[in-house]
Design an enzyme around this catalytic site. Structure first.
Site, mmCIF file in Angstrom:
data_model
loop_
_atom_site.group_PDB
_atom_site.id
_atom_site.type_symbol
_atom_site.label_atom_id
_atom_site.label_comp_id
_atom_site.label_asym_id
_atom_site.label_seq_id
_atom_site.Cartn_x
_atom_site.Cartn_y
_atom_site.Cartn_z
ATOM 1 N N CYS A 308 0.720 -1.219 -0.117
ATOM 2 C CA CYS A 308 0.097 0.003 0.073
ATOM 3 C C CYS A 308 0.837 1.317 -0.038
ATOM 4 O O CYS A 308 1.961 1.043 0.236
ATOM 5 C CB CYS A 308 -0.856 0.071 1.343
ATOM 6 S SG CYS A 308 -0.219 0.475 2.680
ATOM 7 N N HIS A 337 -3.804 2.254 5.592
ATOM 8 C CA HIS A 337 -3.034 1.067 5.605
ATOM 9 C C HIS A 337 -4.014 -0.041 6.037
ATOM 10 O O HIS A 337 -4.272 -1.105 5.536
ATOM 11 C CB HIS A 337 -1.966 1.048 6.516
ATOM 12 C CG HIS A 337 -1.517 -0.112 6.825
ATOM 13 N ND1 HIS A 337 -0.572 -1.007 5.891
ATOM 14 C CD2 HIS A 337 -1.427 -1.191 8.074
ATOM 15 C CE1 HIS A 337 -0.418 -2.281 6.409
ATOM 16 N NE2 HIS A 337 -1.070 -2.277 7.594
#
Length: 372
Positions: A308, A337
């Site tokens: 990510c 996240h």
């Protein structure tokens, strides 16, 4: 014609896990899916563009909160919830029932509905099944939920039975009051507390009403996890195979894995963003509490197995600094996240089911995460 359609794509050969898709007026949703919670027409600390970046397919809005502020009439004037919050993908709204019972310090439950005091200013309000449908029709969500009573953990069997039967009567009233069936699908909610025979009774009664989807309510309300998982394994197979199944208010990794194993298609939870605001991240190796001093000079990513934006660009040391200083960016980055991690987990589960290796994937994840 229902606004919501479900297509079953593949079932796991050794469990109840399955892959499918839900077709809504605002797009298709691959299942099993996790739905970020946008209580007040916003997923906390997340831009709509950020939600799209992490591939969120559907989000939730909260009927109770949006009714109180800014008011469903204002959202209707804005063109509906999608336009109001600049989100062009599917939205699910809950009925407001859970919040009426959990947030209001005083409420009066009758056959007609619930009179309660606002948790904001103490003003008195009344929500009935018909009123819940009116509010949700004004909001314009793709999926609406029937108004129900969520009984607390520990409620005795007589109270639970009386409550589920009232919930069934309310569900019928909701269906009759729903005015926008071409553009909004209405799901029924199975209740019955911790009693398997009552869960079966509730499921059978709601199936007779023929909703386009069904939710399991009244779980994750304080009961032991083993009890919830047992009830999941028992109740989920009672629901129609050709319609989506939704486990309400559940989103921890262990519960997502068990829910998918039981045959659940949809999940939602505030856990991911709430934990983020408190400085805790979900990672493949378990939870990371960023306030801990051991991360002060840790210049590695939150999760070296995560790709990510946050894990590619920031370290635990920097994130810890933001958390300690109570910077707004800490909530934004860790929320990003946590939601990415959870949506990726759902994607990986879908892939594992398609490849007939779901149970192996589940075991491997649980071992690395520290669940087993």
């Amino acid at each position: 014609m229902s606004a919501i359609k479900y297509e079953l794509i593949k079932e796991d050969k050794r469990s109840g896990a399955r892959v499918g898709k839900i077709i809504t007026p605002h797009g298709e949703i691959p299942t099993p899916i996790f739905m970020p919670v946008g209580t007040r027409a916003t997923v906390k600390a997340m831009l709509p563009e950020s939600l799209k970046e992490i591939n969120a397919k559907i989000i939730l809005g909260n009927t109770y909160h949006l009714y109180l502020r800014p008011g469903d009439d204002i959202i209707k004037k804005a063109g509906g919830l999608h336009k109001f919050m600049n989100w062009d993908r599917p939205i699910l709204t809950d009925s407001g029932g859970f919040q009426v019972f959990s947030l209001s310090k005083t409420n009066d439950i009758t056959e007609e509905g619930v009179t309660f005091r606002s948790h904001i200013d103490g003003s008195r309000h009344f929500i009935s099944p018909e009123k819940s449908m009116e509010i949700q029709n004004n909001l314009g969500s793709d999926i609406m939920m029937a108004f129900d009573e969520c009984v607390p953990y520990g409620a005795d069997k007589k109270y639970t039975k009386d409550s589920l039967e009232m919930t069934t009567r309310w569900a019928k009233r909701c269906k009759e009051a729903h005015k926008n069936t071409e553009h909004q699908g209405l799901f029924g909610i199975v209740q019955g507390g911790m009693f398997k025979d009552l869960r079966k009774q509730s499921a059978e009664q709601l199936i007779d009403l023929d909703f386009p989807g069904y939710a399991l309510g009244g779980l994750s309300v304080g009961e032991p996890m083993d009890m919830m998982f047992d009830l999941l394994d028992y109740t989920t197979p009672l629901l129609p195979k050709d319609k989506p199944r939704y486990l309400m208010g559940v989103g921890s990794p262990d519960a997502l894995l068990e829910g998918v194993k039981s045959g659940i298609d949809m999940f939602d939870c505030v856990l991911q963003t709430r934990m983020a605001r408190n400085g805790t991240a979900l990672t493949s190796a378990g939870k990371v509490t960023l306030k801990n001093a051991k991360y002060k000079e840790d210049f590695t990513p939150l999760d070296d197995k995560c790709d990510c934006y946050v894990c590619r660009n920031y370290t635990k040391a920097y994130l810890r600094h933001l958390v300690i200083c109570k910077e707004i960016l800490s909530s934004m980055l860790v929320s990003y996240h946590n939601l990415y991690f959870t949506l990726k987990l759902m994607e990986n589960m879908r892939n594992a089911i398609m490849e007939d290796r779901f149970l192996e994937f589940k075991h491997e994840f649980e071992k690395e995460y520290g669940i087993i």
